[in-house]
Design a protein around this motif. Structure first.
Motif, PDB file in Angstrom:
ATOM      1  N   ASP A 117       6.347  -4.636   4.937  1.00 24.57           N
ATOM      2  CA  ASP A 117       7.586  -3.878   5.083  1.00 24.57           C
ATOM      3  C   ASP A 117       8.540  -4.040   3.909  1.00 24.57           C
ATOM      4  N   LYS A 118       8.544  -5.200   3.272  1.00 27.37           N
ATOM      5  CA  LYS A 118       9.492  -5.480   2.199  1.00 27.37           C
ATOM      6  C   LYS A 118       8.915  -5.246   0.800  1.00 27.37           C
ATOM      7  N   SER A 119       7.708  -4.759   0.737  1.00 28.94           N
ATOM      8  CA  SER A 119       7.081  -4.543  -0.573  1.00 28.94           C
ATOM      9  C   SER A 119       7.769  -3.424  -1.329  1.00 28.94           C
ATOM     10  N   HIS A 120       7.718  -3.476  -2.651  1.00 28.71           N
ATOM     11  CA  HIS A 120       8.337  -2.452  -3.485  1.00 28.71           C
ATOM     12  C   HIS A 120       7.548  -1.143  -3.400  1.00 28.71           C
ATOM     13  N   PRO A 121       8.236  -0.008  -3.376  1.00 25.11           N
ATOM     14  CA  PRO A 121       7.545   1.292  -3.331  1.00 25.11           C
ATOM     15  C   PRO A 121       6.528   1.466  -4.459  1.00 25.11           C
ATOM     16  N   GLU A 122       6.868   0.943  -5.661  1.00 21.88           N
ATOM     17  CA  GLU A 122       5.948   1.089  -6.799  1.00 21.88           C
ATOM     18  C   GLU A 122       4.642   0.348  -6.561  1.00 21.88           C
ATOM     19  N   ASP A 123       4.719  -0.842  -5.927  1.00 21.30           N
ATOM     20  CA  ASP A 123       3.500  -1.610  -5.639  1.00 21.30           C
ATOM     21  C   ASP A 123       2.632  -0.890  -4.610  1.00 21.30           C
ATOM     22  N   ILE A 124       3.275  -0.289  -3.621  1.00 24.68           N
ATOM     23  CA  ILE A 124       2.539   0.463  -2.596  1.00 24.68           C
ATOM     24  C   ILE A 124       1.861   1.679  -3.215  1.00 24.68           C
ATOM     25  N   TYR A 125       2.599   2.392  -4.058  1.00 26.71           N
ATOM     26  CA  TYR A 125       2.024   3.589  -4.670  1.00 26.71           C
ATOM     27  C   TYR A 125       0.873   3.235  -5.606  1.00 26.71           C
ATOM     28  N   GLU A 126       1.036   2.146  -6.355  1.00 22.35           N
ATOM     29  CA  GLU A 126      -0.012   1.750  -7.303  1.00 22.35           C
ATOM     30  C   GLU A 126      -1.330   1.481  -6.578  1.00 22.35           C
ATOM     31  N   ARG A 127      -1.253   0.947  -5.368  1.00 21.54           N
ATOM     32  CA  ARG A 127      -2.471   0.597  -4.646  1.00 21.54           C
ATOM     33  C   ARG A 127      -3.032   1.761  -3.830  1.00 21.54           C
ATOM     34  N   PHE A 128      -2.147   2.527  -3.178  1.00 16.80           N
ATOM     35  CA  PHE A 128      -2.617   3.542  -2.233  1.00 16.80           C
ATOM     36  C   PHE A 128      -2.260   4.978  -2.609  1.00 16.80           C
ATOM     37  N   GLN A 129      -1.425   5.194  -3.622  1.00 13.22           N
ATOM     38  CA  GLN A 129      -0.963   6.524  -3.999  1.00 13.22           C
ATOM     39  C   GLN A 129      -0.288   7.244  -2.842  1.00 13.22           C
ATOM     40  N   ILE A 130       0.476   6.489  -2.047  1.00 11.00           N
ATOM     41  CA  ILE A 130       1.302   7.066  -0.985  1.00 11.00           C
ATOM     42  C   ILE A 130       2.704   6.475  -1.096  1.00 11.00           C
ATOM     43  N   SER A 131       3.682   7.170  -0.530  1.00  8.23           N
ATOM     44  CA  SER A 131       5.057   6.679  -0.571  1.00  8.23           C
ATOM     45  C   SER A 131       5.234   5.518   0.399  1.00  8.23           C
ATOM     46  N   LYS A 132       6.317   4.771   0.223  1.00  3.96           N
ATOM     47  CA  LYS A 132       6.598   3.666   1.132  1.00  3.96           C
ATOM     48  C   LYS A 132       6.840   4.186   2.546  1.00  3.96           C
ATOM     49  N   SER A 133       7.457   5.367   2.659  1.00  2.00           N
ATOM     50  CA  SER A 133       7.710   5.939   3.976  1.00  2.00           C
ATOM     51  C   SER A 133       6.405   6.187   4.730  1.00  2.00           C
ATOM     52  N   VAL A 134       5.440   6.799   4.063  1.00  2.00           N
ATOM     53  CA  VAL A 134       4.140   7.062   4.699  1.00  2.00           C
ATOM     54  C   VAL A 134       3.427   5.741   4.988  1.00  2.00           C
ATOM     55  N   PHE A 135       3.530   4.777   4.062  1.00  2.00           N
ATOM     56  CA  PHE A 135       2.907   3.468   4.254  1.00  2.00           C
ATOM     57  C   PHE A 135       3.439   2.795   5.520  1.00  2.00           C
ATOM     58  N   LYS A 136       4.767   2.823   5.694  1.00  2.00           N
ATOM     59  CA  LYS A 136       5.365   2.169   6.856  1.00  2.00           C
ATOM     60  C   LYS A 136       4.977   2.877   8.157  1.00  2.00           C
ATOM     61  N   LYS A 137       4.900   4.205   8.132  1.00  6.68           N
ATOM     62  CA  LYS A 137       4.461   4.938   9.324  1.00  6.68           C
ATOM     63  C   LYS A 137       3.019   4.583   9.661  1.00  6.68           C
ATOM     64  N   THR A 138       2.201   4.441   8.617  1.00  8.42           N
ATOM     65  CA  THR A 138       0.779   4.171   8.827  1.00  8.42           C
ATOM     66  C   THR A 138       0.554   2.773   9.393  1.00  8.42           C
ATOM     67  N   ILE A 139       1.167   1.755   8.765  1.00  7.63           N
ATOM     68  CA  ILE A 139       0.954   0.400   9.267  1.00  7.63           C
ATOM     69  C   ILE A 139       1.622   0.222  10.628  1.00  7.63           C
ATOM     70  N   GLY A 140       2.691   0.983  10.872  1.00  6.55           N
ATOM     71  CA  GLY A 140       3.315   0.950  12.190  1.00  6.55           C
ATOM     72  C   GLY A 140       2.362   1.466  13.260  1.00  6.55           C
ATOM     73  N   ALA A 141       1.646   2.548  12.930  1.00  9.17           N
ATOM     74  CA  ALA A 141       0.673   3.099  13.868  1.00  9.17           C
ATOM     75  C   ALA A 141      -0.479   2.119  14.105  1.00  9.17           C
ATOM     76  N   LEU A 142      -0.938   1.471  13.036  1.00  8.24           N
ATOM     77  CA  LEU A 142      -2.018   0.485  13.173  1.00  8.24           C
ATOM     78  C   LEU A 142      -1.559  -0.718  13.992  1.00  8.24           C
ATOM     79  N   TYR A 143      -0.299  -1.109  13.816  1.00  5.40           N
ATOM     80  CA  TYR A 143       0.245  -2.244  14.569  1.00  5.40           C
ATOM     81  C   TYR A 143       0.326  -1.905  16.064  1.00  5.40           C
ATOM     82  N   LYS A 144       0.791  -0.701  16.380  1.00  8.80           N
ATOM     83  CA  LYS A 144       0.889  -0.286  17.778  1.00  8.80           C
ATOM     84  C   LYS A 144      -0.476  -0.232  18.451  1.00  8.80           C
ATOM     85  N   GLU A 145      -1.505   0.059  17.657  1.00  3.69           N
ATOM     86  CA  GLU A 145      -2.866   0.091  18.195  1.00  3.69           C
ATOM     87  C   GLU A 145      -3.499  -1.300  18.222  1.00  3.69           C
TER      88      GLU A 145
END
Length: 278
Positions: free
Chosen positions: A233-261
């Motif tokens: 959750d606290k990672s920098h947007p640039e680090d997230i994009y460098e690894r996954f080519q997605i925005s931090k917003s999409v990253f947080k929605k995605t890991i949130g969905a995985l956490y709920k499951e």
């Protein structure tokens, strides 16, 4: 005949200077230096047609970088008080009158310009005053649609970009997580169409469908790296994009969905695959 663009024309005769081509109405000369070796009278050729300074219609089989009605990123090859010339990829450079220059053009520079015909003589011209040529209403897309972008200018807020060779929008700096420069062609998405009919852009898809595809990608990365990824959750947007080519917003929605499951465990700077999910 479409001047400043490509035409399918028939060879009708030979002259000392080249071949005469026709669309059934007008004749245009194709110099021998641009004639294919196997061309014969009666053949059809796809050629780019332009008007010489003396008014003669001329054709070429060279591939132009752009045609009338296109926005393109071109290089200035000569400049003067009355105007500049830009490389179009053919033997004929394109002229940019001084009055059509948003800022003075200098030899060696590259600018995004719009190609059009002089109403008086059909001479091919270009302009860097892009707002004079984009449409600003009756958009043929909706929010969330994927579009083609040509980055046209860096501003105080972000990057202006030509959308689908027709409109103009703004890509805000906080929507950019990779190196972007003027002249780049990118795939983008319509983020917002504002009430003032201005368009906000993003380089990231939005919506839950993108979250679904991102879930598969993140799960694959977790399994590949022993069930742990040092991003949270606290990672920098640039680090997230460098690894996954997605925005931090999409990253947080995605890991949130995985956490709920109950597929992953979350922390500020790490996600961990729960045992039994690999």
């Amino acid at each position: 005949m479409n001047i400043g663009s490509y035409n399918e024309l028939r060879i009708v005769s030979k002259t000392e200077a080249g071949l005469n081509l026709t669309d059934g109405d007008k004749l245009v000369l194709l110099p021998y230096s641009h004639v294919p070796k196997d061309a014969e009278i009666g053949d059809n050729l796809n050629v780019f047609v332009f008007v010489q300074k003396d008014g003669r219609l001329t054709a070429t089989t060279q591939k132009a970088y752009a045609s009338v009605g296109d926005f393109a990123f071109l290089k200035v090859v000569a400049d003067g008080e009355e105007g500049a010339f830009m490389d179009l990829g053919i033997d004929k450079d394109i002229y940019v009158p001084t009055k059509e220059q948003l800022r003075p053009m200098r030899m060696g520079e590259k600018h995004v310009v719009f190609l059009f015909l002089d109403e008086g003589n059909d001479r091919l011209l270009a302009s860097s005053k892009l707002y004079d040529f984009v449409e600003n209403e009756t958009f043929d897309f909706e929010e969330g649609d994927e579009v083609n972008l040509l980055i046209s200018e860096e501003t105080d807020l972000g990057y202006n970009a030509i959308i689908n060779n027709k409109y103009i929008g703004l890509l805000f700096f906080n929507e950019v997580f990779t190196n972007v420069k003027v002249g780049d062609r990118r795939k983008g998405w319509i983020k917002n169409i504002r009430v003032d009919e201005k368009i906000d852009l993003t380089l990231q898809p939005s919506g839950y469908s993108h979250v679904i595809s991102s879930k598969d990608m993140i799960l694959a990365e977790l399994k590949k790296h022993g069930g742990i990824i040092p991003l949270g959750d606290k990672s920098h947007p640039e680090d997230i994009y460098e690894r996954f080519q997605i925005s931090k917003s999409v990253f947080k929605k995605t890991i949130g969905a995985l956490y709920k499951e109950r597929i992953i465990k979350l922390s500020d700077d790490e996600i961990v695959l729960i045992a039994g999910e690999d």
